[in-house]
Enzyme design. Sequence first.
Site, short mmCIF file in Angstrom:
data_model
loop_
_atom_site.label_atom_id
_atom_site.label_comp_id
_atom_site.label_asym_id
_atom_site.label_seq_id
_atom_site.Cartn_x
_atom_site.Cartn_y
_atom_site.Cartn_z
N ASP A 36 0.82 -1.21 0.00
CA ASP A 36 0.00 0.00 0.00
C ASP A 36 0.85 1.26 0.00
OD1 ASP A 36 -2.24 -1.51 0.02
OD2 ASP A 36 -2.89 -1.00 2.04
N ASP A 302 -12.31 25.85 -39.95
CA ASP A 302 -11.88 24.62 -39.31
C ASP A 302 -12.89 24.19 -38.25
OD1 ASP A 302 -9.43 24.19 -40.69
OD2 ASP A 302 -8.53 25.81 -39.53
N GLY A 437 -11.19 15.53 -42.22
CA GLY A 437 -10.89 15.64 -43.64
C GLY A 437 -10.53 14.32 -44.30
#
Length: 516
Positions: A36, A302, A437
Amino acid sequence: MKLAYWMYAGPAHIGTLRIASSFKNVHAIMHAPIGDDYFNVMRSMLSRERDFTPVTTSVVDRNVLARGSQEKVVDNIIRKDAEEHPDLIVLTPTCTSSILQEDLHNFVERSQLEAKGDVMLADVNHYRYNELQAADRTLDQIVQYYIEKARKRGELPEGKTAKPSVNIIGTTTLGFHNNHDCTELKRLMADLGIEVNTLIPEGASVNDLKKMPQAWFNLVPYRELGLTTARYLEEQFGTPYIDITPMGVVETARCIRKIQQVINAHSSTSLTIKGAEVDYENFINEQTLHVSQAAWFSRSIDCQNLTGKKAVVFGDNTHAAAITKILAREMGIHVVWAGTYCKYDADWFRQEVSEYCDEVLISEDHGEIGDAIARVEPSAIFGTQMERHVGKRLDIPCGVIAAPIHVQNFPIGYKPFMGYEGTNQITDLIYNSFTLGMEDHLLEIFGGHDTKEVITRGISADSDLNWTKDGQAELNKIPGFVRGKVKRNTEKFARDRGFKEINAEVLYAAKEAVGA
């Protein structure tokens, strides 16, 4: 309590360790078994920090189980106090200490008799709180402890600072881009003519906490951490707090206008400060037009190419809500669903995002989140490291916007998410997360990372659909840029009709059913 191999928020003791480790000269000790004690490694690896106060583990072993823990824990606290000379030692409860039903309060009281520094037991219940809730509670506990200590000693400063000032509450180690956000917020406050009174807990000293009541207002940039402390300061000292996350052009402006309102309200009621009213509208316009490129980008061709594209968002409340608003309100992207793993604060999240998305999802189950992503087939995912893995399996791009995260989400370069520079970073992240694109076609033409091997199992581990060899062969003939979608549509077709496997005939039938 449940067994899980993936958690969005860690156990409570990690939250406490994050707070203690963020302060300067504060030492945390946890009573736990070997295994731990990974916090030190995690912090040094992810944060890339060279100098921080490490966490000490008081190891639970067979001898402790046989003889009891008290002497070992007390000895470790006193030893660290003598070696490190910390201002504060925080003893952290763990699952192990809860199971063993150890009297940690007694350990702290005994240690305080010999220790020169302060010793505190973090007041967190491992069965009720997760990492984020525990961090918030521990920070509040430490602040209250030192303010009340100064009050009893008559060392609490009176009145407010001469100039507008702020306490920035909630920036911690291992937080998502917290160090960059912290720098950006300090720059923003300086531009607004506001002094930073304290910034806690990251890099702060507990000896400075008594100054917090002097600030004009408190800024809580993260919903998950700092609100409890801000509410305490408001209750005790009347200090207003602002919990608007300055992320995105719209919310940053809204946060600044709220700051203006608070400062002007204080100036109008102060007996010593008159005529100190501020007007930040020109600053907002200047930053929006010339520093942040997000507003300009939102009107560009864009960004218009992204209009109507589908996205899903998942993360903590702060980042998931902020990104959802930016996508829908500032960039015109269709958010199909937005979700959070902060179930304890679900009502706030629903209220914030419901008008900006089609569906709200509240869940800690990564399998459910993965299935929800596969169901809607978004163009992009904005989520945690787990959603990034899901996106890879589904061939859907993902931008990481919230913890849990990996080392790659602790950038060396300056990448804040908040303030006006943060708007530029978020815009880049969103735009670059979409496949745009000709990219899909180029991947098919030139190969790229595309392969003919496709995943033929669903996201859920209990998926019972298998592809036969002829079905797989037919699927591999389909162009890569649509293959993933065809595969998911075919599996949905087969599942709706009760098929256990998918062969070429099932694939043909599915294509006919959708008119392909």
